[in-house]
Enzyme design. Structure first.
Site, mmCIF file in Angstrom:
data_model
loop_
_atom_site.group_PDB
_atom_site.id
_atom_site.type_symbol
_atom_site.label_atom_id
_atom_site.label_comp_id
_atom_site.label_asym_id
_atom_site.label_seq_id
_atom_site.Cartn_x
_atom_site.Cartn_y
_atom_site.Cartn_z
ATOM 1 N N LYS A 120 16.374 -26.059 7.275
ATOM 2 C CA LYS A 120 17.275 -26.445 8.248
ATOM 3 C C LYS A 120 18.626 -27.815 7.632
ATOM 4 O O LYS A 120 18.068 -28.792 7.472
ATOM 5 C CB LYS A 120 17.095 -26.726 9.691
ATOM 6 C CG LYS A 120 16.420 -24.997 9.719
ATOM 7 C CD LYS A 120 15.765 -25.328 11.858
ATOM 8 C CE LYS A 120 15.051 -24.153 12.095
ATOM 9 N NZ LYS A 120 15.830 -22.813 12.203
ATOM 10 N N ASP A 124 0.684 -23.780 16.144
ATOM 11 C CA ASP A 124 1.919 -22.876 15.520
ATOM 12 C C ASP A 124 2.456 -23.746 15.115
ATOM 13 O O ASP A 124 3.714 -23.762 14.276
ATOM 14 C CB ASP A 124 2.507 -21.669 16.531
ATOM 15 C CG ASP A 124 2.829 -20.789 15.775
ATOM 16 O OD1 ASP A 124 2.821 -20.406 15.058
ATOM 17 O OD2 ASP A 124 3.821 -20.269 16.651
ATOM 18 N N HIS A 155 9.585 -23.671 7.172
ATOM 19 C CA HIS A 155 11.136 -23.177 6.759
ATOM 20 C C HIS A 155 12.559 -24.549 8.441
ATOM 21 O O HIS A 155 13.429 -24.338 7.974
ATOM 22 C CB HIS A 155 11.533 -22.110 8.096
ATOM 23 C CG HIS A 155 11.787 -21.713 9.339
ATOM 24 N ND1 HIS A 155 9.844 -21.421 9.899
ATOM 25 C CD2 HIS A 155 11.973 -21.710 10.409
ATOM 26 C CE1 HIS A 155 9.946 -22.117 11.014
ATOM 27 N NE2 HIS A 155 11.984 -21.814 11.138
ATOM 28 N N GLU A 162 11.152 -23.078 23.854
ATOM 29 C CA GLU A 162 11.703 -21.760 23.193
ATOM 30 C C GLU A 162 11.874 -20.714 24.668
ATOM 31 O O GLU A 162 10.697 -21.471 25.431
ATOM 32 C CB GLU A 162 10.332 -21.183 22.476
ATOM 33 C CG GLU A 162 10.207 -21.542 21.185
ATOM 34 C CD GLU A 162 9.509 -20.453 20.231
ATOM 35 O OE1 GLU A 162 10.241 -19.017 19.637
ATOM 36 O OE2 GLU A 162 8.045 -20.348 20.362
ATOM 37 N N HIS A 175 5.383 -28.268 12.249
ATOM 38 C CA HIS A 175 7.210 -28.245 12.501
ATOM 39 C C HIS A 175 7.902 -29.636 13.001
ATOM 40 O O HIS A 175 7.913 -30.723 12.661
ATOM 41 C CB HIS A 175 8.238 -27.674 13.512
ATOM 42 C CG HIS A 175 8.058 -25.917 12.469
ATOM 43 N ND1 HIS A 175 8.006 -26.019 11.517
ATOM 44 C CD2 HIS A 175 7.813 -24.969 13.297
ATOM 45 C CE1 HIS A 175 7.804 -24.513 11.454
ATOM 46 N NE2 HIS A 175 7.956 -24.080 12.221
ATOM 47 N N LYS A 219 6.486 -21.828 24.778
ATOM 48 C CA LYS A 219 7.001 -20.741 24.935
ATOM 49 C C LYS A 219 7.151 -20.561 26.809
ATOM 50 O O LYS A 219 6.915 -21.651 27.952
ATOM 51 C CB LYS A 219 5.843 -20.048 24.326
ATOM 52 C CG LYS A 219 6.200 -19.800 23.272
ATOM 53 C CD LYS A 219 5.560 -18.957 22.931
ATOM 54 C CE LYS A 219 5.252 -18.739 21.575
ATOM 55 N NZ LYS A 219 6.349 -18.537 20.935
ATOM 56 N N LYS A 267 3.243 -20.787 6.162
ATOM 57 C CA LYS A 267 2.224 -21.338 7.169
ATOM 58 C C LYS A 267 1.280 -19.652 8.057
ATOM 59 O O LYS A 267 2.134 -18.978 8.126
ATOM 60 C CB LYS A 267 3.069 -21.598 8.446
ATOM 61 C CG LYS A 267 3.064 -20.914 9.031
ATOM 62 C CD LYS A 267 4.420 -22.464 10.400
ATOM 63 C CE LYS A 267 4.274 -22.033 11.450
ATOM 64 N NZ LYS A 267 4.333 -21.410 12.439
ATOM 65 N N ARG A 309 0.790 -0.922 -0.323
ATOM 66 C CA ARG A 309 -0.158 0.251 -0.349
ATOM 67 C C ARG A 309 0.966 1.106 0.296
ATOM 68 O O ARG A 309 0.679 2.688 -0.136
ATOM 69 C CB ARG A 309 -0.872 0.080 1.703
ATOM 70 C CG ARG A 309 -2.055 -1.080 1.143
ATOM 71 C CD ARG A 309 -2.516 -1.059 2.085
ATOM 72 N NE ARG A 309 -4.190 -2.100 2.481
ATOM 73 C CZ ARG A 309 -3.855 -2.970 3.011
ATOM 74 N NH1 ARG A 309 -2.769 -3.502 4.022
ATOM 75 N NH2 ARG A 309 -4.917 -4.076 3.110
#
Length: 510
Positions: free
Chosen positions: A206, A259, A202, A240, A264, A362, A172, A66
């Protein structure tokens, strides 16, 4: 359907001159180029590819958004992103050549903006020699996929002419459950054939994930042991140590399972458990993964074979951090989980009776992603009482991040006059064994998309099967109260430990 496309072994050294991995004449349009993903990952990866000589001289990058940017303003934006995130050294002559092919097209998801984009692509085909070969990177939320695909079809940009190609790269999440994933796949495939759709996970880019294939199928050492005859159970962990970090609005309603686990972790499971493919062609590799996913299902009852949690305030190292419900923008009444664990079983001859424990979360003890194959105890141990009290179960641990490598844990005699056996580790580290720096995952995946090498991209069938595995767990959680609390800096809720304790096992502490 037979796959007649030229393919390249995904494990082959990129320096192999017999099969150079250099993209032919092509360009890329990034929708959502001003977003966080493009700034942090995509733009630096494109520069790194150019710096390594893997993009054609006339490669063209077009940003669509935009903002009313001039070419120079877009170049400045990309330069700032590359300077802050590129893996390779900034070289002026590489940058200048890449910047020559950078353009920005202002527009919304309306006819006028896409007509301008179509005219720009036609001009670049003439002036830059892109040959009608364009990859469209949809770095936008899935809600906008329909608009973008419709406009690409309406404007004629989705259809290639002659020997040229058009491809779409999708980020994703691939849906919210199996039904929405199927709807999303049908929407995209109505415009682009499946062989032209590249779904980015992703993790599959790796080096250490690809090394699973090398470890398993290039070494006779492991193959005889890689089955229920010797393996007691498998643990797949992605932990994480960070919280939501300003992503509360995005994360609420998605959660750890959607997520991370659906894509993964289940993809890692497929690579660990799949049978040896005939070759590493996309068709053969994806076929073996699909077979494993079809045989995979949750272990029941879900009340004892799954766990979920939300982090509360606690200590992350030496820092005291706030809990999820205090995170700005997060609904304190939300039941979205930040920790998810489940037990899966694979109904195949190789894996019957071997539980696969998956967990992600997390604000856990540390940042780590690893796959641990824990072996059964030896059937006969001719040792006296106490001689093996410090001996655990043998294990092969594939470390995906951050200390990439492979660890083998086995028993060894302690030096001395008595027979005492304890665990020791044999540790292979990528950083110590190889002088070459590993490319970023997005470098590999962007290049593969330009080269039409789809081995590392999940198919729509893989995506839908992954949701079929996870949906029963999500539906059960939706009907059974709130996630359990766990303190930040710990390894998740108590129910996750009980999951394994009921089977006489414990989580490996990375």
């Amino acid at each position: 359907m037979t796959d007649n496309r030229t393919w390249v072994n995904p494990l082959r050294d990129v320096q192999d001159k017999r099969l150079p991995r250099i993209a032919g004449p092509s360009g890329m349009v990034i929708f959502g180029v001003t977003g966080d993903l493009a700034r942090r990952k995509l733009l630096p990866a494109i520069y790194d590819l150019a710096n390594r000589g893997l993009l054609p001289a006339g490669f063209t990058l077009i940003g669509y958004g935009r903002r009313s940017w001039s070419k120079r303003e877009f170049e400045d934006y990309v330069y700032e992103a590359v300077s802050g995130g590129a893996r390779t050294k900034m070289r002026e002559h590489v940058w200048e050549r890449l910047a020559e092919g950078m353009h920005f097209v202002e527009g919304n998801f309306d006819d006028e903006g896409f007509d301008r984009l179509s005219a720009m692509l036609a001009e670049m085909d003439v002036t830059r020699g892109t040959g009608g070969n364009w990859a469209y990177y949809l770095s936008v939320p899935p809600d906008y996929f329909s608009d973008v695909c419709h406009q690409l079809e309406r404007s004629g940009m989705a259809e290639a002419e002659g020997d040229s190609w058009r491809r779409v790269i999708i980020e994703k999440p691939f849906g919210h459950d199996q039904e929405t994933a199927r709807e999303l796949n049908q929407l995209v495939n109505a415009v682009f054939p499946e062989e032209s759709v590249f779904r980015i996970d992703h993790y599959l880019g790796k080096e250490t994930v690809q090394n699973i294939l090398a470890l398993r199928f290039a070494n006779q050492l492991f193959d005889p042991l890689w089955s229920a005859h010797y393996v007691d159970h498998v643990q797949i962990t992605m932990a994480e140590d960070i919280g939501l970090g300003g992503r509360a609005g995005y994360y609420d309603g998605i959660g750890a399972a959607r997520d991370v686990m659906q894509n993964h972790l289940i993809q890692l499971l497929a690579l660990v458990a799949m049978e040896e493919p005939v070759s590493f062609s996309p068709t053969e590799l994806q076929a073996e993964k699909v077979k494993v996913l079809r045989a995979t299902r949750p272990s029941y009852p879900l009340s004892t074979t799954t766990a979920r949690g939300q982090y509360t305030a606690g200590w992350q190292g030496s820092h005291h951090v706030k809990g999820l419900r205090e995170e700005e923008g997060f609904d304190p009444e939300s039941t979205t989980e930040t920790f998810a664990a489940c037990t899966l079983e694979i109904n195949s001859r190789r894996w019957a009776g071997v539980p696969f424990y998956l967990r992600t979360g997390k604000r856990l003890g540390r940042r780590v992603t690893e796959i641990a194959l824990v072996f059964k105890e030896a059937p006969h141990q001719p040792f006296g009482e106490g001689q093996t009290r410090a001996l655990g179960q043998n294990a092969v641990v594939i470390r995906i991040q951050p200390d990439e490598g492979v660890l083998m844990r086995f028993g060894s005699k302690v030096p001395g006059s008595t027979m005492e056996v304890r665990d020791v580790n044999m540790d292979f580290s990528y950083s110590e064994a190889f002088t070459e720096a590993s490319p970023e995952a997005y470098e590999r995946l962007i290049l593969d998309a330009l080269l039409d090498e789809s081995s590392l991209f999940p198919t729509n069938e893989e995506v839908e099967l992954s949701w079929a595995i996870l949906d029963p767990i999500l539906e059960y959680w939706a009907d059974h109260g709130r996630p359990e609390d766990y303190a930040a800096g710990t390894w998740g809720p108590i129910s996750a430990d009980r999951m394994l304790e009921r089977d006489g096992r414990t989580w490996r502490r990375p």
